[in-house]
Design an enzyme around this catalytic site. Structure first.
Site, PDB file in Angstrom:
ATOM      1  NE  ARG A 525      -3.630   2.611   0.914  1.00 20.88           N
ATOM      2  CZ  ARG A 525      -4.255   3.396   0.075  1.00 20.88           C
ATOM      3  NH1 ARG A 525      -4.173   3.193  -1.213  1.00 20.88           N
ATOM      4  NH2 ARG A 525      -5.010   4.387   0.512  1.00 20.88           N
ATOM      5  CB  CYS A 653      -8.373   2.869  10.444  1.00 21.31           C
ATOM      6  SG  CYS A 653      -7.485   3.979   9.348  1.00 21.31           S
ATOM      7  CG  HIS A 704      -5.866  -3.020   6.185  1.00 20.13           C
ATOM      8  ND1 HIS A 704      -6.794  -2.505   7.054  1.00 20.13           N
ATOM      9  CD2 HIS A 704      -5.437  -1.971   5.437  1.00 20.13           C
ATOM     10  CE1 HIS A 704      -6.898  -1.208   6.865  1.00 20.13           C
ATOM     11  NE2 HIS A 704      -6.086  -0.855   5.881  1.00 20.13           N
TER      12      HIS A 704
END
EC number: 2.1.1.14
Length: 765
Positions: A525, A653, A704
């Site tokens: 990412r 998050c 994720h």
């Protein structure tokens, strides 16, 4: 002669080659050998980029995360992956993301549905995420130096002046998590012999210097953790090589004397964030030790004022002589790779910037100026000064109207009309939601079709009308899928958004954007932080048209999706010529206008994401209050101009928030959604002591990981949450946005989530 060196280099490649190679392997589209070959190519390229240095880092390259690398080097693998066989890199990916490539999982011994991924959280106050080491009272360590030795052999083969880089033992323990009631420090005596063995192994390869990263030294440490440093480095001083103890991201303060007196050969300090401490370090550091000064900002992309830096660095060089080393403040992992790749960046602003390779060039200029005199780099210093002066005097940076608006902020702008209980009663009537309402965090999969349409529009291969039609089709698809799933509060899916910060920055005055300014966030990412160069204002509405269209497609409530001012600030490369608080208030006023426009358009659920609120905390608790005061004020100014009937959500998050729960409550959002799935609801322990006043959605779906949560898992997590928070104030949702997942994963996961909510409602009836 002062020496130059680097603490670490970006791993991803100029064009994100590592990202695409990882994702190709995980999808089964390429082999493990091809992935490893790409890693070899990147390392060699990066060493070439650092060839002018006196020492270059080895071991800073990672296929996912440096903390996870250290766990594998120390043989600290979670028990849940101990039965897997095959290539160690596949096991590594299982810990990182729950599973490796499909081809590797075909021989996984009955666990093909994956395992629980390691917990992930922020690396100090950066937007980089690391995989948290796991400990129990029974944890044992066993050296596996293969990764470091292989990279060291590569470096030797290419005549690299190598300096291996490892995470230090105290930082490793401090940043890990005990999975039982054991004390982490009790493991130090088991850990140190493995570190000693590692250092001896490196010494046997002819290594002279090892960089040992101990950034935990810039935080507040109690007596036990300070003693752990004494114990560790007195134990490791027998190594037949030299240790450079590296600290960064902040000042040493009450740990300064400790750091100076540890039995190591050298100390690296961050002079960008701790300039005021340098004179003390110079005076206190014993005369036989090297002092490495981080003189170039490894966290931001502005050019270094080389003349000003030399003004304070030259007297130190005269005093220390060959004991002086010069480096960036920290690893360059946190900045993009190469400014020379940028072809469309505004020319004026481009001249003010330096990415990783340019920072190394700045380092070379400093080194040559100190060792051979400023006259030898007169042209480089003159060019640099021109850029520094250009930025300082630019009329594009300052907007008097924006500054006046900030001065005119009043306390009333940060207050809702009524307190939460009164608002909640009105919202229940207005929205008519069931108990355990379901929603998502905002984004849905960014499919190849979406990306291709966005790219075609940027390259002017399709018209604005064609692009709008394609995005509206994607929005309608997302809405219809949510209706079929039975979600209660819908989102438009964010098909039109490239990134949750970049999308807004592109529409705000005071920002510019790079083409290839990618920075690793975690694993594969990457994010491309906007560059905040001047005063911020909003010329026009940014999201209203898209959200209004989505609401027209359904009778269910539609959430307006915005990124909050603190997160936009913390996930940007920010200007360094004014306080961050000033920039944040400018952003708050800009986003506030968008909130009010959404409400005027009939949108009565508005989510203002503040995923990075905790990330901006100073590393020392004594400085938290000042930051939280202006951060919370900025959120409240953004959110609190609406009527009682409009429900304000916020989202956070992968942030440990237990110790700032009072500040989060002070934000006074009607609903907060948080990450809890990877931590098995441990983050909710704080609510046993703190009575959180508003509604909360603890994430039950770890987005994720490709693993799909079962109905039973979701029910179990929410049931645990209901032990701490009244059921009537609980929401059911994923723990983050779904843009990185595929629809084939998202649909069954959300089906299970909705089924879990229905089961909980049935039990509550």
């Amino acid at each position: 002669m002062a020496r130059t060196h680097n603490l670490g280099f970006p791993r991803i490649g100029v064009r994100r080659e590592l990202k695409f190679a990882l994702e190709s392997y995980w999808k089964g589209q390429s082999s493990l050998e091809e992935l490893k070959a790409l890693g070899t190519e990147l390392r060699q390229r990066h060493w070439r980029d650092q060839s002018a240095l006196d020492l270059a880092p080895v071991g800073d390259f990672s296929f996912y995360d440096q903390m996870l690398d250290m766990s594998f080097t120390l043989g600290n693998l979670p028990e849940r992956v101990s039965s897997f066989h095959g290539d160690m890199l596949d096991n590594y990916f299982r810990v990182a993301r729950g599973r490796s490539a499909e081809s590797a999982e075909a021989h996984c011994g009955g666990a093909c549905d994956g395992v629980a991924a390691g917990e992930m959280t922020k690396w100090f106050d950066t937007n980089y995420h690391y995989i948290v080491p796991e400990f129990t009272a029974a944890t044992k360590f066993k050296l596996d130096a293969s990764r470091l030795l292989e990279q060291l052999a590569e470096a030797k083969a290419h005549s690299v002046k190598a300096k291996p880089v490892i995470i230090g033992p105290v930082t490793y323990l401090a940043l890990g998590k005990a999975k039982d009631d054991s004390e982490k420090l009790a493991l130090l005596e088991r850990l140190l012999p493995v570190y000693a063995e590692l250092l001896e192994t490196l010494a046997a390869q002819g290594v002279e210097w090892v960089q040992v990263d101990e950034p935990i030294l810039v935080t507040e440490l109690d007596a036990d953790w300070q003693h752990a440093f004494e114990q560790s480095y007195h134990s490791l001083k027998r190594a037949r090589l030299k240790l450079l103890l590296a600290t960064y991201f902040g000042t040493l303060q009450d740990n300064l004397q400790l750091a100076c007196n540890l039995p190591v050969a050298g100390l690296h300090v961050d002079a960008v964030r701790g300039r005021d401490e340098i004179s003390k370090v110079v005076d206190w550091l014993p005369g036989h030790k090297v002092l490495s000064i981080g003189a170039i900002d490894g966290r931001n992309i502005w050019k270094t004022d080389l003349n000003a830096t030399l003004d304070w660095l030259e007297p130190i060089a005269e005093k220390l002589g060959e004991r002086l080393w010069i480096a960036p403040s920290c690893s360059l992992l946190h900045v993009p790779v190469d400014l020379d790749s940028e072809e469309t960046l505004d020319a004026d602003i481009r001249s003010w910037l330096a990415f990783a390779k340019q920072k190394l060039a700045e380092l070379a200029v400093l080194g040559k100026a100190i060792n051979q005199g400023r006259a030898t780099v007169a042209d480089e210093l003159a060019t640099n000064q021109t850029a520094i002066d250009s930025r300082k005097n630019s009329g594009r940076v300052h907007n008097p109207a924006v500054k006046a608006a900030v001065r005119n902020i009043t306390p009333e702008m940060g207050k809702r009309q009524s307190h939460y209980a009164a608002r909640a009663a009105k919202q229940r009537v207005h929205l008519n939601l069931p108990v355990y309402p379901t929603t998502t965090i905002g984004s849905f999969p960014q499919t190849p079709d979406i990306r291709q349409a966005r790219l075609a529009y940027k390259k002017q291969k399709i018209s604005v009308d064609e692009y709008t039609a394609k995005m509206k089709a994607e929005i309608e698809h997302a809405v219809r899928e949510q209706e079929k799933l039975g979600l209660d509060v819908l989102v438009h899916g964010e098909a039109e958004r490239n990134d949750m910060v970049e999308y807004f920055g592109e529409q705000l005055d005071g920002y510019v954007f790079s083409q290839f300014g990618w920075v690793q966030s975690y694993g594969s990412r990457c994010v491309k932080p906007p560059i905040l160069f001047g005063d911020i204002s909003r010329p026009k509405a940014m999201t209203v048209g898209w959200i209004k269209y989505a609401q027209s497609l359904t009778d269910k409530p539609m959430k307006g999706m915005l990124t909050g001012p603190v997160t936009i600030l913390n996930w940007s490369f920010v200007r360094d010529d004014q306080p961050r608080s000033e920039s944040c208030l400018q952003l708050a006023l800009a986003v506030r206008k968008e909130v009010l426009d959404l409400e005027a358009a009939g949108v009565h659920v508005i989510q203002i994401d503040e995923a990075a609120l905790r990330e901006g905390l100073p590393l020392r608790k004594s400085q938290w209050k000042e930051y939280l005061n202006w951060a919370v004020e900025s959120f409240r100014i953004t959110a609190n101009g609406v009527s009682d009937e409009t429900q304000i959500h916020t989202h956070m998050c992968y942030s440990e928030f237990n110790d700032i729960i009072e500040a989060i409550a002070a934000m006074d959002a009607d609903v907060i959604t948080i990450e809890t799935s990877r931590s098995d609801m441990e983050l909710l322990d704080v609510f046993e002591k703190f009575e959180y006043p508003n509604e909360i959605g603890p994430g039950v779906y770890d987005v994720h990981s490709p693993n799909i949560p079962s109905v039973e898992q979701a029910v179990d997590l929410i049931t645990k949450a209901a032990e701490r928070i009244p059921a009537e104030r609980l929401w059911v949702n994923p723990d983050c946005g779904l843009k990185t997942r595929q629809w084939s994963e998202v649909i069954p996961a959300l089906q299970n989530m909705v089924s879990a909510a229905n089961a909980l409602r049935a039990n509550a009836a």
